[in-house]
Scaffold this motif. Structure first.
Motif, PDB file in Angstrom:
ATOM      1  N   LYS C 263      25.013  38.919  36.278  1.00 30.06           N
ATOM      2  CA  LYS C 263      24.466  38.255  35.237  1.00 30.06           C
ATOM      3  C   LYS C 263      25.344  37.000  34.753  1.00 30.06           C
ATOM      4  O   LYS C 263      25.240  36.438  33.843  1.00 30.06           O
ATOM      5  N   ASN C 264      26.566  36.984  35.590  1.00 28.05           N
ATOM      6  CA  ASN C 264      27.238  35.584  35.126  1.00 28.05           C
ATOM      7  C   ASN C 264      27.748  35.594  33.930  1.00 28.05           C
ATOM      8  O   ASN C 264      27.771  34.726  33.225  1.00 28.05           O
ATOM      9  N   ALA C 265      28.438  36.831  33.705  1.00 29.02           N
ATOM     10  CA  ALA C 265      28.952  36.964  32.385  1.00 29.02           C
ATOM     11  C   ALA C 265      30.106  36.198  31.991  1.00 29.02           C
ATOM     12  O   ALA C 265      30.902  35.805  32.678  1.00 29.02           O
ATOM     13  N   PRO C 266      30.415  35.942  30.639  1.00 23.26           N
ATOM     14  CA  PRO C 266      31.485  34.685  30.317  1.00 23.26           C
ATOM     15  C   PRO C 266      32.657  35.588  30.426  1.00 23.26           C
ATOM     16  O   PRO C 266      33.827  34.892  30.365  1.00 23.26           O
ATOM     17  N   ILE C 267      32.826  36.839  30.439  1.00 22.71           N
ATOM     18  CA  ILE C 267      34.101  37.408  30.386  1.00 22.71           C
ATOM     19  C   ILE C 267      34.248  38.321  31.725  1.00 22.71           C
ATOM     20  O   ILE C 267      33.253  38.878  32.541  1.00 22.71           O
ATOM     21  N   ASP C 268      35.183  38.579  32.477  1.00 25.95           N
ATOM     22  CA  ASP C 268      35.687  39.230  33.715  1.00 25.95           C
ATOM     23  C   ASP C 268      36.324  40.432  33.401  1.00 25.95           C
ATOM     24  O   ASP C 268      37.250  40.642  32.976  1.00 25.95           O
ATOM     25  N   PRO C 269      35.546  41.474  33.575  1.00 26.49           N
ATOM     26  CA  PRO C 269      35.930  42.803  33.196  1.00 26.49           C
ATOM     27  C   PRO C 269      36.907  43.437  34.194  1.00 26.49           C
ATOM     28  O   PRO C 269      37.190  44.605  33.979  1.00 26.49           O
ATOM     29  N   SER C 270      37.209  42.721  35.425  1.00 28.35           N
ATOM     30  CA  SER C 270      37.618  43.450  36.609  1.00 28.35           C
ATOM     31  C   SER C 270      39.048  43.950  36.431  1.00 28.35           C
ATOM     32  O   SER C 270      39.287  45.044  37.005  1.00 28.35           O
ATOM     33  N   ARG C 271      39.887  43.338  35.473  1.00 27.46           N
ATOM     34  CA  ARG C 271      41.015  44.029  35.134  1.00 27.46           C
ATOM     35  C   ARG C 271      41.336  45.058  34.488  1.00 27.46           C
ATOM     36  O   ARG C 271      41.815  45.933  35.034  1.00 27.46           O
ATOM     37  N   PHE C 272      40.407  45.160  33.574  1.00 27.62           N
ATOM     38  CA  PHE C 272      40.352  46.460  32.865  1.00 27.62           C
ATOM     39  C   PHE C 272      39.768  47.602  33.488  1.00 27.62           C
ATOM     40  O   PHE C 272      40.112  48.778  33.531  1.00 27.62           O
ATOM     41  N   ILE C 273      38.557  47.259  34.412  1.00 21.66           N
ATOM     42  CA  ILE C 273      38.102  48.405  35.267  1.00 21.66           C
ATOM     43  C   ILE C 273      39.035  48.772  36.340  1.00 21.66           C
ATOM     44  O   ILE C 273      39.155  49.973  36.605  1.00 21.66           O
ATOM     45  N   GLN C 274      39.796  47.729  36.918  1.00 19.84           N
ATOM     46  CA  GLN C 274      40.805  48.037  37.952  1.00 19.84           C
ATOM     47  C   GLN C 274      41.852  49.183  37.220  1.00 19.84           C
ATOM     48  O   GLN C 274      42.084  50.183  37.893  1.00 19.84           O
ATOM     49  N   ALA C 275      42.087  48.958  36.014  1.00 19.03           N
ATOM     50  CA  ALA C 275      42.753  50.006  35.461  1.00 19.03           C
ATOM     51  C   ALA C 275      42.510  51.479  35.195  1.00 19.03           C
ATOM     52  O   ALA C 275      43.225  52.325  35.535  1.00 19.03           O
ATOM     53  N   PHE C 276      41.244  51.589  35.346  1.00 16.74           N
ATOM     54  CA  PHE C 276      40.752  53.048  35.495  1.00 16.74           C
ATOM     55  C   PHE C 276      40.748  53.483  36.887  1.00 16.74           C
ATOM     56  O   PHE C 276      41.186  54.610  37.130  1.00 16.74           O
ATOM     57  N   VAL C 277      40.646  52.852  37.968  1.00 18.53           N
ATOM     58  CA  VAL C 277      40.681  53.063  39.381  1.00 18.53           C
ATOM     59  C   VAL C 277      41.724  53.351  39.642  1.00 18.53           C
ATOM     60  O   VAL C 277      42.248  54.336  40.397  1.00 18.53           O
ATOM     61  N   SER C 278      42.947  52.555  39.341  1.00 17.25           N
ATOM     62  CA  SER C 278      44.299  52.555  39.643  1.00 17.25           C
ATOM     63  C   SER C 278      45.153  53.426  39.040  1.00 17.25           C
ATOM     64  O   SER C 278      46.097  53.732  39.427  1.00 17.25           O
ATOM     65  N   GLN C 279      44.803  53.716  37.704  1.00 18.06           N
ATOM     66  CA  GLN C 279      45.651  54.465  36.765  1.00 18.06           C
ATOM     67  C   GLN C 279      45.652  55.818  37.044  1.00 18.06           C
ATOM     68  O   GLN C 279      44.523  56.549  37.292  1.00 18.06           O
ATOM     69  N   PRO C 280      46.933  56.522  37.471  1.00 17.50           N
ATOM     70  CA  PRO C 280      47.185  57.930  37.822  1.00 17.50           C
ATOM     71  C   PRO C 280      46.794  58.783  36.527  1.00 17.50           C
ATOM     72  O   PRO C 280      46.732  58.392  35.403  1.00 17.50           O
ATOM     73  N   PRO C 281      45.976  60.010  36.749  1.00 17.61           N
ATOM     74  CA  PRO C 281      45.440  60.953  35.843  1.00 17.61           C
ATOM     75  C   PRO C 281      46.571  61.129  34.878  1.00 17.61           C
ATOM     76  O   PRO C 281      47.768  61.532  35.442  1.00 17.61           O
TER      77      PRO C 281
END
Lengths: 217, 126, 289
Positions: C263-281
């Motif tokens: 969608k060529n969104a004006p914001i890049d959520p990759s950093r905050f999405i990464q936090a879910f993937v890399s954050q330890p439980p």
């Protein structure tokens, strides 16, 4: 961001941008309860976290990010919005310092229990957070006084914050924006979820607010 | 729309003409004892052409078709519109404050003890 | 825009249940008010629509003009016109007059659902939520299939933070509309907010169903990400199930990033999405009330 017009006395100040976005969010959805988060500089948050929590916070609320107008009382998208806002704000050297909400009914100035809990969760990471209620009755096309009821949340306690200052001609700026119906330019997180092309940071609106401020200053 | 109505009218004329032609041909072929021959090709082609034109015209006049799967149409809707309940609309909300005739309460009437913009703190008053 | 286009726009807003009261009133002021007769058969429906929109934005002049025209045509014998006058009283905050009017409608026609609904709306407008809930529950005993009423009751329970009852109302909505992804999404949000591992797992299932009904629903993807993350973080979850939930976290985060890129969104959520993937439980057990 301009410095507040304080005379050195401890005071909580709101930038024109933060106040304008809260008012415009309320105006865009006049029949809904709306809410969002407040941002301040990380450095100020850090220094206040280490100071005594009994005094009123001396800080400048730099920005407000509107979150929701349709998810009242529901946490998933609010959590997502908060997390996304924190991540985006961090890149600008800002942090989440509190929340604001505007009640649905015109005369209702009670604090929203759900937003109070969100405020408490934010306060877990700092020594305090702000829970701001916007008073519908004080909003108008020609604003005479600020519409904010600010409470400081520390642990389980909520304390009224009386000394609030707005940056420069904020009330005139906001009145002008409301008269021009600029609330249509604002996007909140719910708009962003419906259409990812909507900018949750409202950069275009920020420029409009700044232009208006410069003209009236 | 007018064009397709004209096409429909024309295609009905073509079909009617084809039907009349078949009737005429049937009459003459019986008269000349040539019953076993099939319908002439030009009448068949004319019938098919008339049918095709009629179909195109009707499809265009009928307007947009709705998607047969219910989920496809519903996926275009968002909570923004679905949540509206006209029978339960409330009117005592902040649109009142945004109307041009509204006068907000004066700051001194607030009685909440919140400091006003122009209030000078006491310690600076001599 | 000409009158025909204005009329069609108003018709589409009526059919789609859109609440754009300011736009309706602006359209009336700029285009339709000069010659309402040009609206043809739809004149009375448009007048009603404009009257309600004008009440919503406190334009009393427009309300008076529309109601006067409707009263001249149908007189106060018409229940529908009387209901509009009741709503006008509500707009002005005169609850007593509005209630009296609705009571006269109900004396004449005790099965009139719209008058009953307005009385419930008055309770809500006055902040009398428990009374509104009581009246609405009694109304739903008589009118079991009223989707609007179930949605209203669901909202009232959410304001009261009674998530179990709100979920029940949402279940009724799903039963009446089994193809509507929105109700599934709403149910998932209520279940997640209710908290507890079982409810969060239920929320994840309903988010998945939402996505199967509407693959473009980004809220469902975010919901799956959040719910799976909470479940994977729980100490009470056995290891094989935790792995399964982490796979869902990875999958949903990839899907979300793909959508943002498409969608060529004006914001890049990759950093905050990464936090879910890399954050330890961290053992958190969901956002319970």
């Amino acid at each position: 961001m301009s410095s507040s017009e304080t005379s050195g006395e401890p005071a909580l100040s709101f930038s024109c941008r933060a106040y304008a976005k809260m008012a415009l969010h309320a105006a865009k959805y006049p029949h809904c309860a709306v809410n969002g988060v407040l941002l301040a500089s990380k450095a100020q948050i850090k220094s206040l976290s280490t100071s005594s929590s009994s005094s009123s916070p001396k800080m400048l609320v730099v920005d407000a990010i509107p979150l929701s107008h349709q998810s009242r009382g529901l946490s998933p998208m609010l959590e997502m919005g908060l997390a996304l806002t924190e991540s985006l704000a961090e890149q600008e050297g800002l942090g989440v310092v509190g929340v604001y909400h505007v009640n649905e009914l015109f005369h209702d100035i009670s604090e929203d229990s759900f937003m109070k809990e969100v405020g408490k969760k934010i306060a877990e990471n700092m020594s305090f957070s702000l829970v701001v209620t916007v008073d519908n009755q004080k909003l108008s096309l020609v604003m005479e006084s600020h519409a904010l009821i600010v409470r400081q949340c520390s642990g389980d306690k909520l304390k009224d914050v009386q000394d609030i200052i707005l940056e420069g001609p904020t009330l005139e700026v906001v009145s002008t924006l409301l008269q021009r119906k600029n609330q249509a330019l604002l996007n909140d997180f719910d708009n962003h979820l419906d259409d990812m092309g909507c900018d949750i940071l409202n950069r275009d609106l920020n420029s409009v607010i700044l232009q208006c401020l410069e003209r009236l200053d | 729309m007018a064009f397709f109505k004209a096409v429909l009218f024309m295609s009905l004329g073509v079909l009617f003409h084809a039907a009349y032609s078949v009737a005429e041909w049937r009459y003459y072929s019986r008269k000349t004892d040539q019953d076993t021959e099939s319908i002439p090709w030009d009448i068949i082609i004319q019938t098919l052409a008339g049918f095709l034109l009629a179909m195109i015209a009707v499809l265009n006049i009928a307007g947009e078709f709705k998607e047969i799967r219910a989920t496809v149409e519903l996926s275009q809707k968002s909570w923004e519109d679905v949540r509206n309940r006209p029978s339960f609309y409330l009117f005592n909300h902040r649109a009142m404050a945004l109307s041009p005739d509204y006068v907000p309460p004066s700051p001194s009437a607030s009685g909440m003890g919140r400091s006003h913009l122009t209030k000078i703190p006491d310690k600076y008053l001599s | 825009m000409n009158v025909q286009e204005g009329r069609e726009l108003l018709r589409s807003w009526r059919e789609d249940n859109v609440r754009r009261s300011m736009d309706v009133v602006d359209l009336w002021d700029s285009l339709l008010s000069q010659d309402p007769e040009a609206l043809g058969d739809e004149k009375w429906m448009v007048l009603e629509q404009v009257a309600v929109a004008a009440m919503d934005v406190q334009r009393r002049d427009v309300v008076e003009r529309c109601l006067k025209r409707l009263k001249a045509e149908f007189d106060l014998d018409s229940i529908r016109v009387r209901r509009l006058y009741g709503m006008r009283h509500e707009m002005m905050g005169d609850w007593e007059s509005a209630l009296k009017l609705y009571d006269t409608i109900l004396e004449e026609d005790s099965a009139n659902s719209s008058a009953r609904k307005r009385k419930i709306a008055i309770h809500r407008a006055k902040g009398e939520r428990p009374q509104a809930i009581g009246e609405l529950s009694r109304y739903l005993n008589d009118f079991l299939c009223d989707t609007e009423a179930w949605m209203e009751l669901c909202d009232l329970y959410l304001e009261e933070r009674d998530y179990a009852k709100a979920a029940y109302c949402c279940e009724e909505l799903i039963l009446h509309n089994p193809n509507n992804h929105i109700y599934f999404q709403r149910y998932a949000e209520i279940k997640y907010t209710q908290g507890g591992m079982d409810n969060i797992e239920m929320a994840k299932t309903y988010y998945a169903k939402t996505l199967s009904l509407n693959p473009d629903n980004i809220r469902a993807l975010y919901g799956i990400l959040l719910a799976s993350f909470q479940l994977a973080s729980s100490n009470k979850m056995p290891a094989p199930k935790k792995q399964e939930f982490m796979k869902m976290v990875m999958w949903s985060s990839k899907q979300i990033q793909k959508r943002y890129q498409t969608k060529n969104a004006p914001i890049d959520p990759s950093r905050f999405i990464q936090a879910f993937v890399s954050q330890p439980p961290n053992g958190q057990s969901g956002a319970s009330s």
